[in-house]
Write a protein that holds these residues in place. Structure first.
Motif, PDB file in Angstrom:
ATOM      1  N   THR A 188      -6.599   0.509  -4.937  1.00 26.07           N
ATOM      2  CA  THR A 188      -6.055   1.787  -4.473  1.00 26.07           C
ATOM      3  C   THR A 188      -6.685   2.955  -5.225  1.00 26.07           C
ATOM      4  OG1 THR A 188      -3.948   0.665  -4.055  1.00 26.07           O
ATOM      5  CG2 THR A 188      -3.946   3.069  -4.038  1.00 26.07           C
ATOM      6  N   VAL A 193      -2.914   7.587  -4.354  1.00 23.89           N
ATOM      7  CA  VAL A 193      -1.620   7.465  -5.033  1.00 23.89           C
ATOM      8  C   VAL A 193      -0.984   8.842  -5.199  1.00 23.89           C
ATOM      9  CG1 VAL A 193      -0.456   6.751  -7.156  1.00 23.89           C
ATOM     10  CG2 VAL A 193      -2.329   5.375  -6.239  1.00 23.89           C
ATOM     11  N   ARG A 195      -1.394  11.488  -3.310  1.00 19.31           N
ATOM     12  CA  ARG A 195      -0.914  11.956  -2.013  1.00 19.31           C
ATOM     13  C   ARG A 195       0.358  11.232  -1.622  1.00 19.31           C
ATOM     14  NH1 ARG A 195      -0.167  16.133  -0.136  1.00 19.31           N
ATOM     15  NH2 ARG A 195      -2.108  16.627  -1.212  1.00 19.31           N
ATOM     16  N   LEU A 196       0.465   9.941  -1.922  1.00 22.66           N
ATOM     17  CA  LEU A 196       1.680   9.180  -1.626  1.00 22.66           C
ATOM     18  C   LEU A 196       2.869   9.742  -2.405  1.00 22.66           C
ATOM     19  CD1 LEU A 196       2.819   6.562  -0.229  1.00 22.66           C
ATOM     20  CD2 LEU A 196       2.424   5.425  -2.421  1.00 22.66           C
ATOM     21  N   ASP A 199       3.860  13.111  -0.778  1.00 24.52           N
ATOM     22  CA  ASP A 199       4.431  12.990   0.559  1.00 24.52           C
ATOM     23  C   ASP A 199       5.771  12.261   0.580  1.00 24.52           C
ATOM     24  OD1 ASP A 199       2.201  14.295   1.474  1.00 24.52           O
ATOM     25  OD2 ASP A 199       1.175  12.482   2.185  1.00 24.52           O
ATOM     26  N   CYS A 200       5.918  11.228  -0.252  1.00 28.19           N
ATOM     27  CA  CYS A 200       7.123  10.387  -0.175  1.00 28.19           C
ATOM     28  C   CYS A 200       8.162  10.694  -1.254  1.00 28.19           C
ATOM     29  CB  CYS A 200       6.735   8.910  -0.248  1.00 28.19           C
ATOM     30  SG  CYS A 200       5.749   8.338   1.143  1.00 28.19           S
ATOM     31  N   ALA A 238       7.972   4.573   1.278  1.00 29.15           N
ATOM     32  CA  ALA A 238       6.734   4.600   0.505  1.00 29.15           C
ATOM     33  C   ALA A 238       5.865   3.393   0.816  1.00 29.15           C
ATOM     34  CB  ALA A 238       7.057   4.657  -0.986  1.00 29.15           C
ATOM     35  N   THR A 239       6.484   2.230   0.953  1.00 30.63           N
ATOM     36  CA  THR A 239       5.736   1.016   1.264  1.00 30.63           C
ATOM     37  C   THR A 239       5.109   1.109   2.645  1.00 30.63           C
ATOM     38  OG1 THR A 239       7.222  -0.307  -0.134  1.00 30.63           O
ATOM     39  CG2 THR A 239       5.883  -1.481   1.475  1.00 30.63           C
ATOM     40  N   VAL A 241       4.322   3.875   4.377  1.00 31.56           N
ATOM     41  CA  VAL A 241       3.244   4.869   4.372  1.00 31.56           C
ATOM     42  C   VAL A 241       2.002   4.301   3.678  1.00 31.56           C
ATOM     43  CG1 VAL A 241       2.542   7.124   3.476  1.00 31.56           C
ATOM     44  CG2 VAL A 241       4.803   6.836   4.510  1.00 31.56           C
ATOM     45  N   ALA A 242       2.223   3.594   2.557  1.00 31.27           N
ATOM     46  CA  ALA A 242       1.092   3.017   1.828  1.00 31.27           C
ATOM     47  C   ALA A 242       0.329   2.027   2.691  1.00 31.27           C
ATOM     48  CB  ALA A 242       1.590   2.344   0.555  1.00 31.27           C
ATOM     49  N   ARG A 245      -1.752   3.615   5.377  1.00 33.49           N
ATOM     50  CA  ARG A 245      -2.948   4.245   4.836  1.00 33.49           C
ATOM     51  C   ARG A 245      -3.902   3.229   4.214  1.00 33.49           C
ATOM     52  NH1 ARG A 245      -0.056   9.532   1.900  1.00 33.49           N
ATOM     53  NH2 ARG A 245       0.794  10.414   3.840  1.00 33.49           N
TER      54      ARG A 245
END
Length: 285
Positions: A188, A193, A195-196, A199-200, A238-239, A241-242, A245
């Motif tokens: 990753t 990370v 951005r996550l 966003d989350c 979060a999971t 969205v990750a 992406r």
């Protein structure tokens, strides 16, 4: 025969000690020199993002205020780390269109003096802590905006740091607060990370950088704590969205690994909205 056995025993013992010594040296080289490493990297990244070529005390203090222990110390002295960070952000120049290069970033004399004094103040063999950096930054002089800001908000951080508030123990029992942990991996990207986290988890860019670097250097970092239902929702989002992406990052519930002696980033700025608007002081690891 007896002399031969004694010689063989000494040889085996010497070999074992040499192996242990080599492993200890390897671990010490891999271990960062104090949790202030995250603070200094965060400060550097923030200066570069803003297109500034010199690392100032304001960058250092802004990054240090993302540390949980520093936030708790400031709160015990009657101030708010979030408010101080907002004032520092407003004081620093806005980002330029073209960020500078990290390799060309210079350490200002004032920031260099803060680092040197923090090393002198530190009692840990790992080096200065984020609290050491903030305490010595307060005495940087009247011309330093960060020092004046800290002095106005919390007159004597040095005295307050001698007896810092004790943090409640973490727990993941049903009905109690839990944390969301992000774990480091070799795939990753750091920017993904960050951005996550924005966003989350509602972190701003400085918080996200500090948290991401903690994950990268310490192996993991914990956000929160949150009520179990809120944590479960954040974890699921979060999971999802990750994965959308293409990020294989591991995200779990529970305390983070603390073998490296790091402290964790403060609670995301908008996390209180998830708890019905109640603002809670950051907690320490």
């Amino acid at each position: 025969m007896r002399i031969l056995l004694v010689g063989l025993l000494l040889l085996v013992l010497a070999t074992g000690l040499a192996i242990l010594h080599r492993r200890r040296k390897r671990r010490s080289r891999a271990r960062p020199r104090g949790d202030s490493t995250v603070v200094m990297y965060t400060a550097s990244f923030e200066a570069v993002r803003r297109g500034q070529r010199v690392l100032l005390p304001e960058h250092v203090v802004l990054a240090a205020l993302c540390d949980r222990r520093v936030a708790m110390l400031v709160a015990s002295a009657g101030a708010s780390a979030a408010s101080l960070r907002r004032e520092l952000t407003q004081h620093l120049a806005g980002p330029r269109e073209a960020p500078t290069d990290l390799a060309t970033l210079e350490l200002s004399p004032a920031a260099n003096a803060i680092v040197d004094r923090a090393w002198s103040r530190s009692v840990s063999w790992r080096g200065p802590s984020p609290i050491d950096l903030v305490v010595v930054a307060q005495s940087a002089g009247e011309r330093c905006f960060a020092a004046a800001l800290l002095t106005r908000a919390c007159p004597d951080l040095d005295q307050a740091s001698r007896e810092p508030p004790r943090a409640p123990e973490r727990s993941n029992h049903a009905g109690e607060l839990v944390e969301i942990v992000l774990w480091n991996d070799d795939v990753t990207r750091m920017e993904a990370v960050e951005r996550l986290l924005v966003d989350c988890f509602g972190m701003d860019e400085v918080e996200a950088t500090h948290f991401m670097l903690t994950v990268h250097l310490a192996g993991s970092a914990a956000a929160g704590p949150y009520p179990p239902d809120v944590a479960a929702g954040l974890l699921a989002r979060a999971t999802q969205v990750a994965r959308e992406r293409g990020m294989p990052i591991r995200i779990t519930l529970g305390p983070a690994a603390e073998e490296m002696g790091f402290t964790w980033a403060t609670e995301p700025a908008r996390a209180e909205e998830a708890r019905g608007g109640e603002l809670r002081a950051p907690q320490s690891s």
